[in-house]
Enzyme design. Structure first.
Site, PDB file in Angstrom:
ATOM      1  N   ARG A 196      37.402  16.996  54.489  1.00  0.00           N
ATOM      2  CA  ARG A 196      37.560  15.554  54.727  1.00  0.00           C
ATOM      3  C   ARG A 196      39.024  15.123  54.649  1.00  0.00           C
ATOM      4  O   ARG A 196      39.353  14.048  54.146  1.00  0.00           O
ATOM      5  CB  ARG A 196      36.730  14.744  53.715  1.00  0.00           C
ATOM      6  CG  ARG A 196      35.248  15.001  53.759  1.00  0.00           C
ATOM      7  CD  ARG A 196      34.613  14.571  55.086  1.00  0.00           C
ATOM      8  NE  ARG A 196      33.192  14.844  55.071  1.00  0.00           N
ATOM      9  CZ  ARG A 196      32.627  15.987  55.441  1.00  0.00           C
ATOM     10  NH1 ARG A 196      33.395  16.969  55.885  1.00  0.00           N
ATOM     11  NH2 ARG A 196      31.335  16.160  55.392  1.00  0.00           N
ATOM     12  N   SER A 229      30.223   6.244  53.828  1.00  0.00           N
ATOM     13  CA  SER A 229      30.490   6.840  52.517  1.00  0.00           C
ATOM     14  C   SER A 229      31.913   6.507  52.087  1.00  0.00           C
ATOM     15  O   SER A 229      32.865   6.836  52.791  1.00  0.00           O
ATOM     16  CB  SER A 229      30.304   8.357  52.576  1.00  0.00           C
ATOM     17  OG  SER A 229      28.964   8.684  52.843  1.00  0.00           O
ATOM     18  N   GLU A 285      37.225   8.426  50.748  1.00  0.00           N
ATOM     19  CA  GLU A 285      37.237   8.805  52.156  1.00  0.00           C
ATOM     20  C   GLU A 285      37.918   7.699  52.966  1.00  0.00           C
ATOM     21  O   GLU A 285      38.590   7.960  53.955  1.00  0.00           O
ATOM     22  CB  GLU A 285      35.812   8.999  52.687  1.00  0.00           C
ATOM     23  CG  GLU A 285      35.211  10.357  52.398  1.00  0.00           C
ATOM     24  CD  GLU A 285      34.001  10.651  53.251  1.00  0.00           C
ATOM     25  OE1 GLU A 285      34.028  10.297  54.453  1.00  0.00           O
ATOM     26  OE2 GLU A 285      33.037  11.222  52.725  1.00  0.00           O
TER      27      GLU A 285
END
Length: 310
Positions: A157, A209, A298
């Site tokens: 990520r 998220s 994120e």
């Protein structure tokens, strides 16, 4: 080129301030020209796609913000794909699936562009976008060129363009190579991913998220209620930790941690960007105090946060 343009309509969280300067690029060439000119003039540039993984500051985003509308996709049945970074990530999956190419099934239901997926090395269900790249066309230091995928320094990520010391660079297009697959299996897998996402996605504005999952085998194996497969892999979902810390549904001002999925921060009352980030910091502190791990966002914070105190 416009000045003082509100970025709220361009983000899925529907929060944040204004861009100092704002322009739209409708082609790869247009995006490259804007980026090269801004870099030559030393003007800070922020690229927006669908705004699904960003939170602009209430105090605005200095420099030039470019809305990336370059969406061309070319797919060969041999597996070669060329795509502008402003194309929808889900649209890219559909185009490749129509050519019986597999690999991007996880993109179904991700509400963002290919460019955003690249910056955060988006993925799900044991796949990520970086594994299919062969080349990237970038504009860096005013120069447009093709580079190898390792230029992005991908990890979980993450990429070099997410980091605090990120270069002023823009990814314009990518080349990919996808394997062929069975059409029924491709669409069945995609439908299953979509079904799972629908069960988790709340209706209120969010960025998906908010935090990355935690890779910590010792922590995972110390949590008896964590599924065994996750214990073995050493993966602890951020939503699991937030819920276990008693914060599911916790609200602060107009921002709330999701009732359906605790790793979603929702805008339920015209929340300010400062409120949303403040709730994120509160969740991080509570999880750190209870489990001894630091959650990492994120979501990317854009612009001027010098007045934010948490």
């Amino acid at each position: 080129m416009q000045s003082n343009v509100s970025l709220k309509p361009f983000t899925t969280l529907k929060a944040g301030g204004s861009a100092e300067w704002f322009s739209a690029a409708r082609s790869a060439d247009g995006l490259a020209e804007l980026a090269a000119e801004a870099q030559t003039q030393r003007k800070r540039t922020t690229i927006l796609g669908w705004g699904s993984n960003v939170l602009p500051s209430d105090d605005g985003v200095p420099g030039l913000t470019v809305l990336n509308l370059a969406r061309r996709i070319a797919v060969a049945r041999t597996g070669e794909v060329m795509a502008d970074t402003g194309c929808g990530f889900q649209e890219l999956f559909l185009k490749t699936a129509q050519a019986n190419l597999r690999g991007l099934e996880f993109a179904v239901g991700i509400p963002g562009t290919l460019g955003g997926a690249l910056v955060s090395n988006a993925g799900a269900y044991r796949s990520c976008v970086s594994e299919f790249l062969t080349r990237l066309e970038v504009v860096s230091e005013g120069k447009r060129e093709w580079v190898e995928p390792d230029w992005m320094q991908f990890s979980y990520r993450d990429s070099r363009l997410r980091r605090p010391d990120a270069p002023q660079a823009v990814v314009v297009r990518v080349a990919m190579k996808l394997p062929t697959g069975d059409p029924k299996q491709i669409y069945d897998e995609a439908r299953e991913y979509q079904r799972q996402r629908i069960g988790k996605q709340p209706p209120s504005p969010s960025a998906g998220s908010f935090f990355k999952n935690v890779n910590d085998k010792a922590l995972a194996q110390s949590l008896p209620s964590l599924p065994e497969v996750l214990q073995q892999k050493g993966i602890v979902p951020a939503g699991y930790l937030i819920e276990a810390a008693g914060l599911k549904g916790y609200r602060s001002g107009g921002a709330m941690l999701g009732q359906r999925h605790a790793n979603f921060i929702l805008n339920v009352g015209n929340a300010k960007a400062f409120e949303i980030r403040g709730l994120a910091l509160f969740a991080k502190r509570v999880v750190r105090d209870k489990f001894g791990v630091e959650l990492e966002e994120e979501v990317l914070y854009l612009g001027d946060w010098s007045r934010f105190t948490g």
